[in-house]
Write a protein that holds these residues in place. Structure first.
Motif, PDB file in Angstrom:
ATOM      1  N   UNK A 147       0.836  -1.200   0.000  1.00 30.74           N
ATOM      2  CA  UNK A 147       0.000   0.000   0.000  1.00 30.74           C
ATOM      3  C   UNK A 147       0.876   1.257   0.000  1.00 30.74           C
TER       4      UNK A 147
ATOM      5  N   UNK B 184       2.055   1.837  -3.356  1.00 29.53           N
ATOM      6  CA  UNK B 184       0.979   2.390  -4.190  1.00 29.53           C
ATOM      7  C   UNK B 184       0.866   3.893  -3.965  1.00 29.53           C
TER       8      UNK B 184
ATOM      9  N   UNK C 102       3.135  10.894  -9.195  1.00 29.80           N
ATOM     10  CA  UNK C 102       2.358  11.440 -10.301  1.00 29.80           C
ATOM     11  C   UNK C 102       1.596  12.700  -9.902  1.00 29.80           C
TER      12      UNK C 102
ATOM     13  N   UNK D  38      -7.549  12.293  -1.482  1.00 30.87           N
ATOM     14  CA  UNK D  38      -8.225  11.012  -1.270  1.00 30.87           C
ATOM     15  C   UNK D  38      -8.185  10.614   0.203  1.00 30.87           C
TER      16      UNK D  38
ATOM     17  N   UNK E  52     -11.436  21.753  -0.087  1.00 28.58           N
ATOM     18  CA  UNK E  52     -10.564  20.595   0.115  1.00 28.58           C
ATOM     19  C   UNK E  52      -9.245  20.961   0.798  1.00 28.58           C
TER      20      UNK E  52
ATOM     21  N   UNK F 106      -6.840  22.502  -0.608  1.00 27.35           N
ATOM     22  CA  UNK F 106      -5.741  22.393  -1.569  1.00 27.35           C
ATOM     23  C   UNK F 106      -5.081  23.741  -1.814  1.00 27.35           C
TER      24      UNK F 106
ATOM     25  N   UNK G  70     -13.960  13.949  -3.444  1.00 30.62           N
ATOM     26  CA  UNK G  70     -13.630  15.041  -4.362  1.00 30.62           C
ATOM     27  C   UNK G  70     -13.356  14.466  -5.748  1.00 30.62           C
TER      28      UNK G  70
ATOM     29  N   UNK H  70     -12.069  16.019  -9.046  1.00 32.44           N
ATOM     30  CA  UNK H  70     -11.566  17.304  -9.554  1.00 32.44           C
ATOM     31  C   UNK H  70     -11.844  17.519 -11.035  1.00 32.44           C
TER      32      UNK H  70
ATOM     33  N   UNK I  51      -7.811  14.001 -12.559  1.00 28.62           N
ATOM     34  CA  UNK I  51      -6.657  13.672 -11.730  1.00 28.62           C
ATOM     35  C   UNK I  51      -6.633  12.216 -11.296  1.00 28.62           C
TER      36      UNK I  51
ATOM     37  N   UNK J 233      -4.716   8.593 -11.565  1.00 29.86           N
ATOM     38  CA  UNK J 233      -3.281   8.305 -11.655  1.00 29.86           C
ATOM     39  C   UNK J 233      -3.030   7.459 -12.893  1.00 29.86           C
ATOM     40  N   UNK J 234      -2.472   8.088 -13.923  1.00 24.25           N
ATOM     41  CA  UNK J 234      -2.440   7.445 -15.230  1.00 24.25           C
ATOM     42  C   UNK J 234      -1.475   6.262 -15.294  1.00 24.25           C
ATOM     43  N   UNK J 235      -0.454   6.247 -14.417  1.00 22.75           N
ATOM     44  CA  UNK J 235       0.488   5.116 -14.476  1.00 22.75           C
ATOM     45  C   UNK J 235      -0.013   3.929 -13.642  1.00 22.75           C
ATOM     46  N   UNK J 236      -1.060   4.153 -12.858  1.00 23.57           N
ATOM     47  CA  UNK J 236      -1.608   3.068 -12.040  1.00 23.57           C
ATOM     48  C   UNK J 236      -2.744   2.378 -12.790  1.00 23.57           C
TER      49      UNK J 236
ATOM     50  N   UNK K  60      -5.865  -0.321  -9.043  1.00 24.24           N
ATOM     51  CA  UNK K  60      -5.009   0.391  -8.096  1.00 24.24           C
ATOM     52  C   UNK K  60      -5.566   1.780  -7.790  1.00 24.24           C
TER      53      UNK K  60
ATOM     54  N   UNK L 133      -6.523   2.602  -3.983  1.00 26.74           N
ATOM     55  CA  UNK L 133      -5.838   3.721  -3.327  1.00 26.74           C
ATOM     56  C   UNK L 133      -6.839   4.595  -2.581  1.00 26.74           C
ATOM     57  N   UNK L 134      -8.032   4.729  -3.167  1.00 30.60           N
ATOM     58  CA  UNK L 134      -9.024   5.639  -2.588  1.00 30.60           C
ATOM     59  C   UNK L 134      -9.743   5.043  -1.385  1.00 30.60           C
TER      60      UNK L 134
ATOM     61  N   UNK M  22     -14.022   6.683  -7.290  1.00 32.73           N
ATOM     62  CA  UNK M  22     -13.164   6.868  -6.112  1.00 32.73           C
ATOM     63  C   UNK M  22     -13.906   7.531  -4.963  1.00 32.73           C
TER      64      UNK M  22
END
Lengths: 293, 232, 345
Positions: A168, A171, A178, A186, B50, B52, B81, B83, B87, B89-92, B96, B100-101, B142
């Motif tokens: 995790x 991950x 990125x 999140x 958020x 940010x 959220x 966005x 957003x 994650x393009x490589x995941x 995944x 992740x969420x 997510x």
């Protein structure tokens, strides 16, 4: 042909050492945007810790004590990195220039402390007796320690890649490289990933420090500078934040350096910088780097 | 009961005063649409909620202030959220991205896969290779995996093909019945079908807040939506 | 106005003392040792000013600036020693060659930004250091440095009794560089540099070619650094490989941070103080003051980098703006108090 084999394997061995330095630099930069000038210090802290346990704790030098010194050096480098991250880096959250500057300060203070304690003369690191042996590959006699460097790097690469791929925290690190802000949105505290990356990078550099000490026949605080610069070059050529990129660039640079130094003695460093310039002019994001970061 | 309350929120971004004392409420168990022309500060408002971007004033989640909290804690207190630029994650991989969420012990994958069946088949695909619509589904999914008090969604149909707009709109209206939502959206048909409460912004300020039916009467506010055609 | 009304007269007085001091028969300025230390300090002050143009005014974090300083020193030395050029041709040639080098290195490095730029310039600087310390073409004399041939330098710059001329030379270079940096930063181009530092995207939106302006700043700073390098060759009597070392650039960074970036006088003062401090701290090392302490404490304390590094970390973390920043804060507080008392009357 035997010369070719010898130089290739020596180059890969050197590249393996470059990878140990560069992997942490690349992950730290990729995830946090921190240009870590203290990374060379992680290497030296690891090297001196390995030296300490080899000379003060282990009475003899054999395969197991050396492996023990490598792991101990790695852990020492990792813990030192963690302290640096907690103590100074996180306090300058998101201020990248200041973070880079403060790591310069850490490198100066830590380097001066080590110089003050141990002096700048190289201290011999005890190595197992088989270190001076050679193995016959084809018709070439290759020093056996080169294979240790290569093996250690491969193991470390597999461990780091597995952590990134299957856990995790891995991950979170990959996602954070990125887009750090979105990971936070999140509901994930990215700072834990920062600490993990600093520990991993410090571990790789510390372990690398012990190996560099063996490779250069001595441990000295002065070795931080040049290996840090090689590390930076590898990271830029390979692409920021890419573990695979660092591995590829480290191999490339190690082999190019050894071949150049064989055919044009002393020009290795020079050719590496040309290689760097060539990569920047044609592919500014590095070999495996992502565009737009 | 209001899920989110903004009181006199100000945001300065590189020298310009982007939000100028924004105050409004997002009633709970309703869909609130945040409307206004491009560049009036809708996205900035969501980013400020958020955490940010830094803001002054007070932002409350139910009776608790979330101003000044780090983003991850704001999200953990139950705000999902989605966005503007998705957003993801393009490589995941898709799986995944979703895992992740996950924050809850029992993430609601059933809901996600019933809304977006496609995602269940594309688990091992890299999210960067998905189409824009599928990426939007990942982004919305997510926010649905955990039990959130409210979901902030920023222009979910932006840049999507008309067919996909329908799909996303359908999913949103299904979700809308079960959760509180703050939706920034330019597609008035979608707004019309889901929104129960409306906030209109112009130049960093709130100029209207109320029922969608009241909006119809106000020609000035209507002109500030920056879209042609009526709401009804 | 933040400027103190006496600051200009005071500066004038200081310059007068510096100009006249070495000629007097009393005072510390007549001692050649002090003159030498100050001459070196003035040149580092000037070098820090050129770095301030890059880092403080344009926002370029270069780690290769020492390259141009070393180029100025080495090319001059090589032309004078090996090619037997007269100094008045050698120095301008060295400056021009260094400027061309700055154009080449700058154009390649400026393809990158921010932190990557820092890494790339570091690599270029290190390449220069390698070229010099490995003695390519047997021109640089490797690690030993290249002493300048005393016979081919004007007589007034040779010998201990003539140290005062070196002192004046260094002072003149500092004043020249200060004036040049002042002129550049006040010019329209200088305002573009600051705009780029503050917000490159916005400056680019205004139709300015960001890279071209950054290159201009890079080349101006590099060229001035080579002038200072040539002066350092005369003052110290040789060109040393450490001039090209990354540590030299890091020292410049320390000087600018110490004095406060982007204020000109901060960098100059930072450079002068840093240079004097590192010489003095070295002396402390040789002195007996530390001998009584246990080695675990005296060891690090005897390294100038330890104290300077700690100071540096402290300034970056807790006192951004360095000396000049602290001065302006005090001044601001004073002026506000002034205002509030006059308001209550």
């Amino acid at each position: 042909m035997d010369t070719f084999i010898l130089i290739t394997i020596t180059g890969i061995g050197l590249g393996a050492l470059f990878f140990l330095v560069a992997s942490g630099l690349s992950l730290i930069y990729g995830l946090m945007g921190v240009l870590n000038f203290a990374h060379g210090t992680f290497l030296v802290v690891g090297a001196f810790s390995g030296l300490w346990i080899s000379t003060k704790v282990f009475a003899t030098a054999n395969t197991w004590t050396f492996l023990g010194a490598m792991v101990f050096g790695g852990i020492a480098g990792g813990i030192f990195a963690l302290i640096v991250e907690r103590l100074v880096i996180t306090r300058l959250y998101e201020r990248h220039i200041e973070q880079a500057l403060v790591t310069v300060g850490v490198a100066l203070v830590a380097g001066a402390t080590l110089s003050g304690w141990f002096g700048n003369d190289p201290r011999l690191l005890p190595t197992p007796h088989w270190f001076i042996n050679t193995v016959t590959v084809g018709k070439a006699f290759v020093p056996v320690d080169r294979f240790l460097y290569i093996g250690a790097s491969i193991v470390l690469y597999i461990v780091l890649a597995s952590i990134l791929r299957f856990t995790r925290i891995g991950l979170i690190i990959r996602a954070g490289v990125e887009n750090r802000a979105m990971v936070g949105a999140l509901g994930i505290n990215v700072r834990l990933a920062f600490s993990a990356v600093f520990f991993m990078g410090g571990f790789a550099a510390g372990l690398g420090g012990v190996l560099v000490g063996a490779y250069q026949n001595g441990v000295t605080p002065l070795m931080s500078g040049s290996w840090l610069i090689y590390g930076f070059i590898v990271v830029v050529v390979g692409g920021m934040g890419s573990l695979g990129g660092s591995a590829l660039a480290a191999l490339l640079i190690g082999v190019v350096d050894q071949f150049t130094n064989y055919y044009m003695p002393g020009l290795g460093d020079f050719v590496i910088v040309f290689l760097l310039a060539a990569v920047l002019l044609t592919r500014p994001q590095g070999l495996l780097g992502k565009v737009g970061r | 009961m209001n899920a989110i309350t903004l009181q006199d929120v100000n945001v300065f971004l590189s020298g310009s005063h982007v939000l100028q004392g924004v105050s409004f409420e997002v009633p709970s168990n309703k869909v609130t649409a945040l409307l206004g022309r491009n560049g009036v500060g809708k996205t900035t408002t969501l980013r400020a909620i958020m955490g940010l971007i830094p803001s002054t004033g007070n932002i409350g989640l139910f009776d608790k202030s979330i101003s000044g909290m780090p983003t991850y804690k704001i999200a953990q207190s139950g705000i999902g959220y989605v966005p503007e630029d998705r957003d993801i994650f393009s490589t995941l991989t898709v799986a995944e991205n979703l895992s992740l969420a996950v924050r809850d012990a029992d993430p609601n994958y059933d809901l996600v896969y019933s809304l977006f069946p496609e995602l269940s088949q594309r688990g091992s695909q890299r999210a960067g290779t998905l189409s824009g619509g599928q990426q939007q589904m990942v982004a919305i999914a997510r926010s649905l995996l955990n039990k959130n008090h409210i979901i902030l969604i920023d222009e979910p149909t932006k840049g999507l093909a008309p067919k996909l707009v329908g799909e996303v709109a359908e999913a949103l209206s299904k979700v809308a019945s079960e959760t509180t939502m703050l939706l920034v959206e330019q597609n008035l048909a979608l707004v019309k079908s889901v929104a129960e409460h409306i906030v209109v912004m112009a130049q960093g300020k709130v100029i209207f807040q109320g029922e969608p039916s009241n909006l119809e009467d106000d020609a000035f506010v209507h002109s500030m939506l920056g879209v042609s055609g009526g709401l009804h | 106005m933040l400027r103190w009304k006496y600051s200009r007269p005071l500066l004038g007085l200081l310059l007068l003392i510096m100009a006249v001091g070495p000629m007097l028969s009393f005072g510390i300025l007549r001692e050649p040792g002090i003159q030498q230390t100050l001459a070196v300090a003035f040149l580092y002050g000037a070098l820090a000013l050129t770095y301030d143009l890059l880092f403080g005014f344009t926002g370029l974090l270069s780690f290769g600036h020492a390259l141009f300083f070393a180029a100025g020193a080495y090319i001059t030395a090589i032309l004078i020693d090996s090619y037997r050029w007269p100094w008045y041709f050698a120095i301008p040639t060295a400056v021009i060659v260094s400027a061309v080098l700055a154009v080449l290195v700058g154009s390649a490095s400026l393809r990158t930004k921010g932190i990557t730029f820092a890494m790339v310039t570091l690599a270029f600087g290190e390449a220069g250091h390698v070229v010099i310390s490995r003695n390519f073409g047997s021109l640089t004399n490797g690690e030993n440095g290249l002493p300048i041939n005393a016979e081919r330098v004007p007589g007034i710059f040779i010998g201990v009794v003539n140290t005062k001329y070196l002192f004046w030379l260094a002072l003149a270079v500092l004043i020249f560089v200060y004036a040049a940096i002042w002129w550049v930063t006040q010019s329209p181009a200088g305002r573009v540099f600051s705009a780029l530092r503050d917000n490159e995207v916005r400056a680019s939106v205004l139709g300015l070619n960001a890279t071209r302006f950054k290159l201009l700043a890079f080349v101006i700073a590099g060229t001035l650094a080579s002038v200072i390098g040539a002066a350092m060759l005369l003052v110290s009597g040789n060109a040393a490989p450490r001039y090209a070392d990354a540590n030299t650039t890091i020292a410049l960074l320390l000087m600018v941070i110490l004095g406060g970036a982007g204020t000109r006088w901060g960098a100059a003062v930072g450079g002068i103080l840093y240079s004097i401090a590192s010489t003095r701290l070295q002396d402390l090392n040789q002195g007996k003051a530390l001998a009584s302490l246990p080695k675990i404490i005296s060891g690090p304390l005897s390294e100038p980098a330890f104290i300077l590094g700690l100071l540096f970390i402290f300034i970056v973390m807790f006192a951004p703006g360095g000396l000049s920043g602290a001065y302006y804060r005090l001044r601001m507080r004073y002026l506000q108090r002034d205002k509030s008392t006059s308001g209550s009357l």
